[in-house]
Design an enzyme around this catalytic site. Structure first.
Site, PDB file in Angstrom:
ATOM      1  CG  ASP A 159       8.814  55.084  26.543  1.00  0.00           C
ATOM      2  OD1 ASP A 159      10.317  54.966  26.744  1.00  0.00           O
ATOM      3  OD2 ASP A 159       8.446  55.414  25.296  1.00  0.00           O
ATOM      4  CG  ASP A 210       0.750  59.839  25.722  1.00  0.00           C
ATOM      5  OD1 ASP A 210       0.928  58.378  25.464  1.00  0.00           O
ATOM      6  OD2 ASP A 210       1.828  60.412  25.537  1.00  0.00           O
ATOM      7  CG  HIS A 224       9.954  54.351  20.934  1.00  0.00           C
ATOM      8  ND1 HIS A 224       9.436  55.552  20.828  1.00  0.00           N
ATOM      9  CD2 HIS A 224      11.174  54.527  20.089  1.00  0.00           C
ATOM     10  CE1 HIS A 224      10.231  56.546  20.267  1.00  0.00           C
ATOM     11  NE2 HIS A 224      11.171  56.003  19.786  1.00  0.00           N
ATOM     12  CD  GLU A 257       5.364  52.988  23.036  1.00  0.00           C
ATOM     13  OE1 GLU A 257       5.374  53.276  21.796  1.00  0.00           O
ATOM     14  OE2 GLU A 257       5.719  53.732  23.914  1.00  0.00           O
ATOM     15  CG  ASP A 310       5.033  56.662  26.753  1.00  0.00           C
ATOM     16  OD1 ASP A 310       5.280  57.916  26.661  1.00  0.00           O
ATOM     17  OD2 ASP A 310       5.108  55.825  26.126  1.00  0.00           O
TER      18      ASP A 310
END
Length: 259
Positions: free
Chosen positions: A234, A171, A229, A74, A72
């Protein structure tokens, strides 16, 4: 948002964003309103769906993969669109395909180059502060680190069948290919196929998780871990959902590809 009936592939562009279904969008009043979503209005799954899935708590349904690699990202963000977005957190959890136990973790923050200074919105949304990315490896360096980690964990062995798991298609369909294109970097083949957990959840439970992780956590009666987030948190929540669906008898299959 990707509709279940149409698995569409888009071209690689340098203007990148994470859609509402993936948990990040732009033009919202504040990051706080995004991060502090309320779970109370999310409906629970139909009782017949739960009752018709395996209920054993001591074993898992056999899977076709040796490992699940939960990922995941960011990325840099602002209320308005940032061009281009850059990955600033790169976490991966390696789950054993039979026991669903987390066996290894890769995690690093990433130094953005085009927009090296994080915006207040980005910090509020992700919890990532400027000091957490300053001096960290850039994406080309991180991709080499990931490859070394994959090799050290036996994941590059052609006899080992592994697949990435993400909460949405953003992603690996949009963010990583797009940034690699901007940098003139090839995308490693192992990043070119994945399981979109939201699609897997919809197949298993009979309803599509419109707002991603909060919906699935509520629907499976799980406890939310950490901060929404935060990439590594996550990943832990994705792993929890993956494990619970496997416990209930769901067999995971690939849903996305950029081949």
């Amino acid at each position: 948002m990707v509709k279940l009936a149409h698995w569409m592939r888009s071209g690689y562009v340098c203007i990148l964003y994470k859609g509402a279904g993936s948990g990040r969008s732009f033009g919202r009043p504040s990051a706080e309103s995004v991060a502090n979503r309320q779970f109370s209005n999310i409906p629970s799954p139909p009782l017949w769906v739960v009752n018709n899935m395996a209920s054993s708590k001591s074993s898992f349904h056999p899977q076709t993969y040796h490992n699940f690699l939960v990922l995941d990202f960011e990325a840099t963000c602002e209320k308005q669109l940032i061009h281009p977005q850059e990955i600033i957190e790169f976490p991966i959890l390696k789950l054993h395909g039979r026991t669903m136990e987390i066996e290894s973790t890769f995690h690093t923050y990433v130094q953005p180059v085009v927009h090296p200074m994080l915006t207040p919105f980005c910090t509020e949304l992700t919890g990532i502060e400027q000091s957490m990315v300053d001096g960290k490896p850039t994406l080309p360096e991180v991709l080499q680190m990931v490859d070394d980690w994959m090799r050290d964990n036996g994941l590059l062995d052609p006899k080992v069948n592994s697949i990435f798991v993400t909460c949405g298609d953003w992603d690996l369909k949009t963010m990583l290919p797009g940034q690699c294109q901007c940098l003139g970097l090839p995308v490693p083949d192992y990043f070119k196929k994945w399981i979109n957990l939201k699609k897997a959840y919809s197949f298993a439970m009979g309803n599509y998780p419109a707002n991603g992780l909060p919906f699935m956590i509520k629907g499976l009666n799980l406890q939310h871990i950490g901060k929404l987030h935060s990439g590594i948190d996550d990943c832990k929540n994705i792993a929890s959902i993956l494990t619970e669906l496997a416990r209930r008898g769901f067999t995971f299959k690939q849903t996305g590809s950029t081949y």
